[in-house]
Structures are given as C-alpha cells and as structure tokens.
Design a protein around this motif. Sequence first.
Motif, mmCIF file in Angstrom:
data_model
loop_
_atom_site.group_PDB
_atom_site.id
_atom_site.type_symbol
_atom_site.label_atom_id
_atom_site.label_comp_id
_atom_site.label_asym_id
_atom_site.label_seq_id
_atom_site.Cartn_x
_atom_site.Cartn_y
_atom_site.Cartn_z
ATOM 1 N N ARG A 29 0.835 -1.205 0.000
ATOM 2 C CA ARG A 29 0.000 0.000 0.000
ATOM 3 C C ARG A 29 0.869 1.255 0.000
ATOM 4 N N LEU A 30 1.857 1.288 0.892
ATOM 5 C CA LEU A 30 2.730 2.465 0.994
ATOM 6 C C LEU A 30 3.582 2.649 -0.254
ATOM 7 N N GLU A 31 3.994 1.543 -0.844
ATOM 8 C CA GLU A 31 4.803 1.627 -2.066
ATOM 9 C C GLU A 31 3.963 2.142 -3.235
ATOM 10 N N ARG A 32 2.728 1.639 -3.375
ATOM 11 C CA ARG A 32 1.839 2.125 -4.445
ATOM 12 C C ARG A 32 1.567 3.620 -4.300
ATOM 13 N N ALA A 33 1.489 4.095 -3.060
ATOM 14 C CA ALA A 33 1.230 5.517 -2.811
ATOM 15 C C ALA A 33 2.482 6.372 -2.968
ATOM 16 N N GLY A 34 3.639 5.732 -3.180
ATOM 17 C CA GLY A 34 4.885 6.476 -3.357
ATOM 18 C C GLY A 34 5.532 6.926 -2.048
ATOM 19 N N HIS A 35 5.134 6.312 -0.928
ATOM 20 C CA HIS A 35 5.675 6.724 0.367
ATOM 21 C C HIS A 35 6.923 5.948 0.776
ATOM 22 N N VAL A 36 7.089 4.730 0.251
ATOM 23 C CA VAL A 36 8.271 3.928 0.571
ATOM 24 C C VAL A 36 8.785 3.264 -0.693
ATOM 25 N N ARG A 37 9.993 2.767 -0.584
ATOM 26 C CA ARG A 37 10.566 1.941 -1.662
ATOM 27 C C ARG A 37 11.366 0.822 -1.008
ATOM 28 N N ARG A 38 11.432 -0.289 -1.691
ATOM 29 C CA ARG A 38 12.240 -1.423 -1.241
ATOM 30 C C ARG A 38 13.541 -1.372 -2.025
ATOM 31 N N VAL A 39 14.643 -1.417 -1.303
ATOM 32 C CA VAL A 39 15.968 -1.340 -1.936
ATOM 33 C C VAL A 39 16.902 -2.362 -1.292
ATOM 34 N N ARG A 40 18.018 -2.586 -1.932
ATOM 35 C CA ARG A 40 19.047 -3.476 -1.373
ATOM 36 C C ARG A 40 19.754 -2.765 -0.226
ATOM 37 N N GLY A 41 20.145 -3.541 0.778
ATOM 38 C CA GLY A 41 20.850 -2.976 1.922
ATOM 39 C C GLY A 41 22.196 -2.397 1.520
ATOM 40 N N ARG A 42 22.638 -1.400 2.258
ATOM 41 C CA ARG A 42 23.942 -0.776 1.956
ATOM 42 C C ARG A 42 25.099 -1.703 2.314
ATOM 43 N N THR A 43 25.003 -2.368 3.465
ATOM 44 C CA THR A 43 26.111 -3.210 3.908
ATOM 45 C C THR A 43 25.959 -4.652 3.469
ATOM 46 N N ASP A 44 24.737 -5.118 3.355
ATOM 47 C CA ASP A 44 24.481 -6.486 2.911
ATOM 48 C C ASP A 44 23.511 -6.409 1.737
ATOM 49 N N ARG A 45 24.053 -6.518 0.531
ATOM 50 C CA ARG A 45 23.247 -6.347 -0.681
ATOM 51 C C ARG A 45 22.209 -7.460 -0.856
ATOM 52 N N ARG A 46 22.340 -8.564 -0.104
ATOM 53 C CA ARG A 46 21.343 -9.637 -0.189
ATOM 54 C C ARG A 46 20.061 -9.257 0.536
ATOM 55 N N LYS A 47 20.158 -8.316 1.454
ATOM 56 C CA LYS A 47 19.020 -7.918 2.290
ATOM 57 C C LYS A 47 18.209 -6.833 1.593
ATOM 58 N N VAL A 48 16.886 -6.957 1.677
ATOM 59 C CA VAL A 48 15.996 -5.931 1.155
ATOM 60 C C VAL A 48 15.541 -5.081 2.333
ATOM 61 N N VAL A 49 15.731 -3.769 2.188
ATOM 62 C CA VAL A 49 15.325 -2.853 3.251
ATOM 63 C C VAL A 49 14.258 -1.903 2.717
ATOM 64 N N VAL A 50 13.537 -1.307 3.646
ATOM 65 C CA VAL A 50 12.457 -0.389 3.290
ATOM 66 C C VAL A 50 12.907 1.016 3.648
ATOM 67 N N GLU A 51 12.760 1.916 2.691
ATOM 68 C CA GLU A 51 13.121 3.319 2.906
ATOM 69 C C GLU A 51 11.910 4.205 2.664
#
Length: 160
Positions: free
Chosen positions: A70-92
């Motif tokens: 819901r938040l991603e569709r509204a443009g409030h968050v994005r899922r990206v790769r982690g800075r230190t561990d690129r295997r991890k998906v983080v929410v910004e």
Amino acid sequence: MEIVHLLRAVAVELGLHSARFASGNDMHATDVRALIALMDARRAGEETTAGRLGAALGLNSAGTTALLDRLERAGHVRRVRGRTDRRKVVVEVTEEAVELGQSFFGPLIERSLELLRGYDDQQRAAIREFLDGVRRAAAQDAHTSPADASQREPGHKTAR
C-alpha cells in the motif's frame, strides 16, 4: 496523578492529530505509524527490513506485506538493497513522504520546540527522562499478556 492524566490527554490529542493526517491522505493509522518508524530509523542511520518493521508494529508477515504494498503504491516507501548487505531488502521512506509529513506535522513540531526552549538544560533532561521512562513502561506493557496485566490492576479479581 494529574501529570499522568495530562500525559494521557496528550496521547489522545496526538492520536487524533495523526488520524487527521491519515484520513486526509487516504492512509490507515498503521500506515502513519510505519512511516514514523521508518523516519525514525532513517534519522538514526538504521536500515529497516520488512520483518523488523512488522515486529515494531505488531504485524504478521501478511499484514506487513499488505502495508508495504500500500505504501509503495502511494509512493511513500521503496524497497531497496541494503547498503552493507546487498542480499538484504530494506524499506526506505521516500523524500515525498518526508515532505508530506513535514508539511502536516511541522507546525506542531515547531510549537513543541518553542515550548522546550522555555526550559533550561536540567529541566529538559528531566522531561526527557520522564518521557523515556513512560515509553519504556508502555513498551514493557506491550509484551505483557492481558491476564498478567489484569493481575496488576488494583482491586481486580481474576476467576479461579
């Protein structure tokens, strides 16, 4: 008790203020809590996974996924790769969401800061200590079962 009742009144007013923001922006109350958690993490320089966010909000995996979709569709968050561990998906949280929150909550924050400027360092330290203690107590109660809580209430009798 007067201060405790006043704190409760403040919590109610802040909840209503947050609800007005949610309603005015077609969000659920949980969406607002999620954005606040993500903004706090961003301010602290921490990366937040979906699992960590869900745990902080008391949501299961399916609820967390629906929230983030819901938040991603509204443009409030994005899922990206982690800075230190690129295997991890983080929410910004997005800049647009930060700006939206600032436009609504900014005046209240500024009025609160103005009030704090009226106190000296020692008084601000006491306020900070009190509020942090109340926050910790509430967090502790969040991890207590209703049966445990009812046993602490004065005059409350449990069925045996």
